[in-house]
Design a protein around this motif. Structure first.
Motif, PDB file in Angstrom:
ATOM      1  N   LEU A  90       0.838  -1.189   0.000  1.00 35.22           N
ATOM      2  CA  LEU A  90       0.000   0.000   0.000  1.00 35.22           C
ATOM      3  C   LEU A  90       0.880   1.249   0.000  1.00 35.22           C
ATOM      4  O   LEU A  90       1.949   1.266   0.592  1.00 35.22           O
ATOM      5  N   LYS A  91       0.394   2.303  -0.661  1.00 37.20           N
ATOM      6  CA  LYS A  91       1.167   3.549  -0.695  1.00 37.20           C
ATOM      7  C   LYS A  91       1.086   4.254   0.658  1.00 37.20           C
ATOM      8  O   LYS A  91       0.124   4.056   1.415  1.00 37.20           O
ATOM      9  N   ASP A  94      -1.997   6.446   1.259  1.00 36.09           N
ATOM     10  CA  ASP A  94      -3.171   5.565   1.275  1.00 36.09           C
ATOM     11  C   ASP A  94      -3.243   4.771   2.576  1.00 36.09           C
ATOM     12  O   ASP A  94      -4.326   4.500   3.096  1.00 36.09           O
ATOM     13  N   CYS A  97      -4.665   7.056   5.168  1.00 34.78           N
ATOM     14  CA  CYS A  97      -6.093   7.302   4.955  1.00 34.78           C
ATOM     15  C   CYS A  97      -6.915   6.077   5.309  1.00 34.78           C
ATOM     16  O   CYS A  97      -7.989   6.196   5.911  1.00 34.78           O
ATOM     17  N   PHE A  98      -6.407   4.897   4.955  1.00 32.79           N
ATOM     18  CA  PHE A  98      -7.138   3.669   5.270  1.00 32.79           C
ATOM     19  C   PHE A  98      -7.259   3.489   6.781  1.00 32.79           C
ATOM     20  O   PHE A  98      -8.358   3.267   7.305  1.00 32.79           O
ATOM     21  N   THR A 107     -11.982  10.570   4.449  1.00 29.43           N
ATOM     22  CA  THR A 107     -10.747  10.522   3.663  1.00 29.43           C
ATOM     23  C   THR A 107     -10.273  11.919   3.266  1.00 29.43           C
ATOM     24  O   THR A 107      -9.078  12.202   3.255  1.00 29.43           O
ATOM     25  N   ARG A 111      -6.531  12.913   4.295  1.00 28.00           N
ATOM     26  CA  ARG A 111      -5.505  13.154   3.261  1.00 28.00           C
ATOM     27  C   ARG A 111      -4.722  14.411   3.585  1.00 28.00           C
ATOM     28  O   ARG A 111      -3.501  14.433   3.556  1.00 28.00           O
ATOM     29  N   ASN A 128       3.670   8.990  -2.216  1.00 31.00           N
ATOM     30  CA  ASN A 128       3.105   8.027  -3.173  1.00 31.00           C
ATOM     31  C   ASN A 128       3.964   6.793  -3.383  1.00 31.00           C
ATOM     32  O   ASN A 128       3.780   6.055  -4.339  1.00 31.00           O
TER      33      ASN A 128
ATOM     34  N   LYS B   9     -10.533  -1.103   0.297  1.00 26.44           N
ATOM     35  CA  LYS B   9      -9.088  -1.329   0.282  1.00 26.44           C
ATOM     36  C   LYS B   9      -8.747  -2.683  -0.339  1.00 26.44           C
ATOM     37  O   LYS B   9      -7.852  -2.785  -1.181  1.00 26.44           O
ATOM     38  N   LYS B  12      -9.479  -2.624  -4.145  1.00 27.81           N
ATOM     39  CA  LYS B  12      -8.461  -1.885  -4.910  1.00 27.81           C
ATOM     40  C   LYS B  12      -7.141  -2.639  -4.944  1.00 27.81           C
ATOM     41  O   LYS B  12      -6.449  -2.654  -5.957  1.00 27.81           O
TER      42      LYS B  12
END
Lengths: 303, 438
Positions: A90-91, A94, A97-98, A107, A111, A128, B9, B12
């Protein structure tokens, strides 16, 4: 009475017949920092996991944010586990945010706030990139950000300093203190006494699953009295521990913490030291947390 | 909703991966390849066979050549027997070109044994592909022999034997001074068309097609279930091994975590299958004129509906089992061992399924298709064969849903314990305490 955000009462937990946590009680007042200290395997992580309802105590009660643990309060807690780990693929942004969304944060908000925090921790260039591209230290920082991003009222940090370099230890320490000023209550575990000493309001020391000491840091220190001399020196200091009026001496190589039988002996000590060593500093002090820790752990083992 | 965050999640994480795109494109190509390559190979192996004909009876060879040339229009048994080949062959066959080239053997005074010896050598030297020996008394004995290196070409053999039979019959009748037209009519083959009777209306099918298509759908179901089951198992194992699970559990309910993961990955799987189905439908409607009406008759909206239902049921049923394995074990190796058991379990309906396609309403088929673990594959296969009583269909769906619910309930609990047991094996007593815990 309830100003406490956390109250543990007589917690007990056995693993395969071995008692990991033995009747531990503690409380944390709002806006305070509590240090949970102890050597590896003392039961710190087990205690913390019970607080978070990850494992269930065999007996004892836990009250958190004024009530029994419930799903709803999970959003109000920030937890940094001892065993760090994130989704490798995962970035970075991200990931934040998750995890924030799991804490009920929108979100769009996470962010923006995530970017700010990444900048503060010098990770903005990695926004990223995938987590697996980060160094271990960077991943630690990312995880710390994830713990505080949703502005929890209670922070539960298991070994927050482990694996960080000195610069980032300072950064984490600053943020913990900053959170305290915002009224956030913090409980953290560590076996690094130096760092704990500088920020805790009160502490609980556990060893072999049992509480060996607790109270406010200032109270504990004064209980030991000013029978301590802290010196910085050059030379061979091996003789110090053998001096008749010295109760104990902890030699760090260039510094030494000396405990006297009686504070009246300090003048004799100074004379004896000056005769054989080059002294850079000589200071009466309270015992260090490290000293108290070792004393208690060793006594506990003898008992 | 927190569960939505997890679904998003997980979804994706799969759909954005390159492997998803690659497998979406490659799977149909490989599957198609597996179906068409054997046909292609068969065709390539059938480039024109030179067969020498030693016609001791004298009256067969000429007509055999004639049959061979005018296959599609020749009145005679050969026509329909060749139907399968025609469907697979290029149109040139219809122009009268033949894949078999018959050559007359100048017999002279030679005995069959001598000819056989001579031609054995020729066949081994690949000068010629075969020798067809028609004895003088073939009308009585009804026996001819074909010598060839490869005799596995079933359709060629069929063609030769049925042609000879027709020729003999025709010759016999012609000898009796019967009108050639009557002879021709009398020996014409029967074209048997098959129709499938259904409530919604009768459709034309060919029986072989039903079998192949329901088998193909079963393979898709099976392959997708195994593929995505493995993904779920690995995903659980990764969360456990990377310890991220502790944050997740302290953030949301285990049931959300559990279902979010299965739903997210499940939707990704459905997306992939949906892409395939849409592409297939687009192809079918584009080339519908060229396709056998049987395929279109088979792929009804009803079959599509039940495919989605049973795919979904099967997916959740087996992914719960796979995720349980992921939560209970600690290493990839252990996971492989346990997942092998589940795979074997999925193979059982696959094996029974072969008999189900042949006889969808036999007791074995009915009973096994009502067992929840087998329902997704077997009940679907029965539906593709002949529609079972609605009561059985709904019962099987209900029973599977109940099983899913129970497994999920149990699963979420074990997930909760297992996922935190790094290395430590939970005691039975501990598991029971967890099951009681809300």
């Amino acid at each position: 009475m309830n100003d406490n955000v956390l109250m543990l009462n007589e917690l007990v937990k056995d693993f395969n017949g071995k008692r990991a946590v033995d009747r531990i009680s503690m409380s944390l007042a709002k806006g305070q920092i509590l240090g949970l200290l102890g050597p590896n395997g003392a039961g710190k992580t087990t205690t913390i996991r019970m607080v978070l309802n990850i494992i269930i105590p065999d007996s004892g009660t836990i009250e958190i944010l004024g009530q029994k643990f419930s799903e709803k309060m999970k959003d109000r807690i920030g937890y940094l586990p001892e065993e760090r780990g994130l989704y490798r693929k995962l970035k970075v942004l991200d990931t934040l945010c998750f995890l924030a969304e799991l804490k009920g944060m929108k979100t769009s908000v996470s962010r923006e706030r995530g970017r700010e925090m990444l900048k503060r921790f010098d990770l903005d260039a990695y926004e990223n990139k995938k987590v697996e591209e980060l160094s271990k230290g960077m991943a630690q920082k990312l995880q710390f950000i994830a713990t505080i991003l949703h502005s929890p009222e209670l922070l539960i940090l298991d070994e927050p300093f482990a694996g960080l370099d000195p610069v980032n230890i300072e950064l984490v320490k600053d943020i913990i203190l900053e959170k305290k000023r915002e009224g956030v209550s913090v409980i953290f575990s560590t076996h690094l006494m130096d760092y704990a000493e500088k920020i805790v309001d009160s502490l609980v020391m556990i060893n072999n699953g049992r509480k060996v000491l607790d109270g406010r840091l200032a109270d504990i220190k004064s209980r030991y009295g000013k029978k301590f001399v802290h010196i910085e020196y050059a030379g061979d200091a091996g003789f110090v521990a053998k001096l008749p009026y010295v109760k104990s001496a902890k030699d760090y190589g260039r510094e030494m913490e000396i405990e006297l039988d009686n504070i009246a002996a300090k003048d004799r000590l100074l004379r004896d030291l000056m005769a054989k060593l080059t002294l850079d500093a000589f200071q009466l002090s309270e015992p260090s947390l490290q000293h108290i820790f070792l004393r208690n752990v060793q006594e506990g083992e003898k008992a | 909703m927190k569960i939505w965050a997890i679904i998003k999640k997980e979804y994706k994480a799969i759909v954005k991966k390159k492997t998803f795109i690659i497998s979406t494109i490659l799977t149909p190509i490989i599957m198609g390849g597996m179906m068409f390559v054997p046909v292609l190979l068969m065709r390539m192996g059938r480039v024109e066979k030179k067969i020498a004909v030693a016609d001791y009876s004298g009256g067969i060879y000429a007509k055999l050549v004639e049959f061979n040339k005018k296959k599609p229009t020749t009145p005679g048994t050969a026509e329909k027997k060749f139907d399968v080949n025609e469907a697979m062959s290029k149109p040139k066959l219809e122009d009268g070109d033949s894949k078999i080239l018959f050559q007359a053997v100048n017999i002279g005074q030679r005995a069959p044994q001598d000819l056989i010896k001579e031609y054995e050598a020729k066949i081994l030297n690949k000068e010629i592909d075969g020798l067809l020996l028609i004895p003088a008394d073939v009308g009585q004995t009804r026996q001819a022999s074909l010598y060839a290196k490869s005799i596995s070409d079933f359709s060629t053999n069929q063609f030769i034997s049925s042609s000879i039979r027709t020729i003999i019959s025709q010759n016999l009748l012609l000898e009796k001074q019967i009108d050639p037209q009557i002879v021709s009519d009398a020996t014409r083959d029967i074209d048997l068309e098959t129709y499938k009777v259904k409530k919604e209306g009768t459709t034309k099918t060919s029986s072989g097609l039903d079998y192949i298509l329901s088998l193909a759908m079963m393979v898709i179901l099976f392959a997708t279930l195994i593929g995505y089951g493995q993904i779920i198992m690995r995903s659980v194992l990764e969360e456990k091994n990377s310890r991220v699970v502790e944050i997740l559990i302290s953030s949301t309910r285990t049931t959300h975590l559990f279902f979010g993961k299965i739903l997210g990955i499940g939707l990704a799987g459905l997306t992939q299958v949906a892409i395939w189905i849409l592409c297939a439908m687009a192809l079918v409607s584009r080339f519908s004129g060229a396709l056998d009406s049987g395929i279109i008759g088979f792929l009804t909206p009803e079959i599509g509906f039940f495919f989605v239902i049973f795919f979904t049921l099967g997916f959740f049923l087996y992914s719960i089992l796979f995720s349980l394995v992921g939560a209970a074990v600690n290493t990839d190796q252990e996971a492989q061992q346990f997942s092998a058991i589940i795979t074997w379990m999925m193979l059982i309906p696959y094996l029974i399924g072969i008999s189900v396609t042949q006889n969808p309403n036999a007791t074995l088929a009915v009973v096994t298709s009502l067992i929840p673990l087998f329902t997704p594959i077997l009940m679907f296969m029965r539906i593709t064969g002949s529609m079972p009583p609605p009561l059985q269909i709904w019962f099987s769906i209900g029973a599977t849903l109940l099983t899913i619910y129970l497994l999920a309930w149990l699963g979420a609990k074990i997930f909760r314990v297992g996922i935190l047991m790094y290395g430590k094996k939970p005691t039975i007593k501990e598991i029971f305490r967890w099951l009681r815990y809300k």
